[in-house]
Design an enzyme around this catalytic site. Sequence first.
Site, PDB file in Angstrom:
ATOM      1  N   GLU A 202      -9.264  63.992   9.469  1.00 37.05           N
ATOM      2  CA  GLU A 202      -7.852  65.131   9.351  1.00 37.05           C
ATOM      3  C   GLU A 202      -7.503  65.316  10.777  1.00 37.05           C
ATOM      4  OE1 GLU A 202      -6.032  65.961   6.633  1.00 37.05           O
ATOM      5  OE2 GLU A 202      -7.084  64.513   5.537  1.00 37.05           O
ATOM      6  N   ASP A 220       4.869  62.187   7.520  1.00 37.88           N
ATOM      7  CA  ASP A 220       4.478  61.298   6.071  1.00 37.88           C
ATOM      8  C   ASP A 220       5.374  61.847   5.001  1.00 37.88           C
ATOM      9  OD1 ASP A 220       3.375  64.159   5.874  1.00 37.88           O
ATOM     10  OD2 ASP A 220       1.457  63.555   5.361  1.00 37.88           O
ATOM     11  N   THR A 225       1.964  69.897   7.976  1.00 39.42           N
ATOM     12  CA  THR A 225       0.665  69.669   7.753  1.00 39.42           C
ATOM     13  C   THR A 225      -0.131  70.669   8.554  1.00 39.42           C
ATOM     14  OG1 THR A 225       0.979  67.232   7.035  1.00 39.42           O
ATOM     15  CG2 THR A 225      -1.367  68.018   7.749  1.00 39.42           C
TER      16      THR A 225
END
Length: 420
Positions: A202, A220, A225
Site C-alpha cells: 500500500e 484509480d 486514498t
Amino acid sequence: MRIRVRNVAIVATVATVGLVPLGITVTASAATAVLISAGRPALASSTYAERYAAAHATDGSLGSRWASVSGGGTQWLRIDLGGVHGVSRVRLTWERAYATGYRIQTSNDGASWSDTYVMRSGNGGTDDLRRLHGRGRFLRVLATQRATRFGYSLREVQVYGSAPASRPGRPSSLSAAVPSTAAGLEHPARKEIALQLVSTAENSTRDWRGQYGYIEDIGDGRGYTAGLVGFCSGTSDMLIVVTEYTRRKPDNPLAKYLPALRVVDGSDSHAGLDPGFPADWRAAAQDPVFQKTQEDERDRLYLEPALALSRADGLRALGQFAYFDAAVMHGVSGLRQIRAAALRVSPAPKRGGDEVAYLNAFLDMRVREMRSEAAHHDTSRVDTAQRAFLRAGNLDLNLPLSWAVYGDDFQITRTGLMPG
C-alpha cells in the site's frame, strides 16, 4: 522394518534455500545431555485422527505416533519444553510416512523460529541428530517434503539438552505471550508481520505506523486514498473513519468535511474537499485519537472479517494474510467473491481440501480480479510476495521473509518494527 540410524555431527555453516545462511557450531558431547521432552505438551499443524494426536510423539512409546493429514504441503510438530533450554541432540523415530526434507527449529516465544538443523535427503527410520546448537522454550519439527503419498508421521521425538535457564517451578514470563495453538494473525507477532506486508504493497514501506498521514489521489477512480490501508473517499471507508473520529473527538480538523464526504462517496469527485482536505488529514494524523481510530477501523472493517472467513476455511497465517490483503484492496465483498470463485476450483482445508492447492486457486482468482481493474495490473503483491511464500511451503509466515512488491525488495528477519 530395519531401523536406519543417522548420526549427524554438524561442523559447518549450512546454507538454506531462501533463508539467511545458518551458522551452527559444535557443542559439547550430547552424551552429557538429559532428555527434556518426555511427556511434554505437543501441538501439531494437523492431525489425521484423534488416535494420532501430537502428544503421542512425546509419550515414550514407539507403539503410538503422531500423524498429519494426508497430502502435500508443510506440516509441523511443536513441543513445549517448559522453559528455555539448550538443545544439543534430537532423535526422530519416523513411521513409514517420513519426511525427506525437514528442519529442526527452536523458539523462545512460539512465533519466531530459528533453524538448528536442516535435512534435505532424509530416508526414514531413525534420525539421531547430535552436536546441535539450539536454544529455546519450544522445539519444532517442520516437515517440508514428504516421501510418500501420505502426510508425515513420527513415532517419537526425543529432545536432549541442558536444564532450563529459569529456576524450576518458577512460571515462565513467556507463557502469556505464547498462543495455545498455531500462531495466526490473532497473535501480536504474526499480526505485526501481516501489517508490514500490507504496508509494503500500500505504501512501499514496512513502516506502517508512519502512514497515518498519507493521502493522495492515485487515479484509480476511488477519489482520495489515505491512511494505514488506503481508506478511500469513494468507497465509504474514509467516511466511516472520519465519522468515528468525530464521534470520539467532535472538535477535530476533519469534522467539517463530513457533509462533503457523504456527497462524494461512491465517486472519484473531490467536490467540497479541495483544497484543504489533504492538509487537514495530515494535521489530524498527528492526533493519537485519530491514529487509534484508523487502527480500530482497519481491524474492524478488514482484518476481523478476513480472520473470520479464514478460520471458517481452516487456513493458517499465510492464508489469513492473503484474505486480509484481498479485503484491503477489494473490500470484504470482493474478498467473498474471490473466495467463492476459488472454492469452485478447490475445496478449502475445512472442507477436506489441501491447503496449498486451495491457496493457489485463491491467488489465481485474486490475480484475475486485479487484472480486471486498470489500476491494479501490476500483480507483484501476489506473484512475488504471497505466491513466493506459498511456493516455499511457508504457510505459517515463519521468519525470515523476503519478497518484492512493485519493484522494491523487502525482508523481515525478526519480529518488531524495522522500517524499511
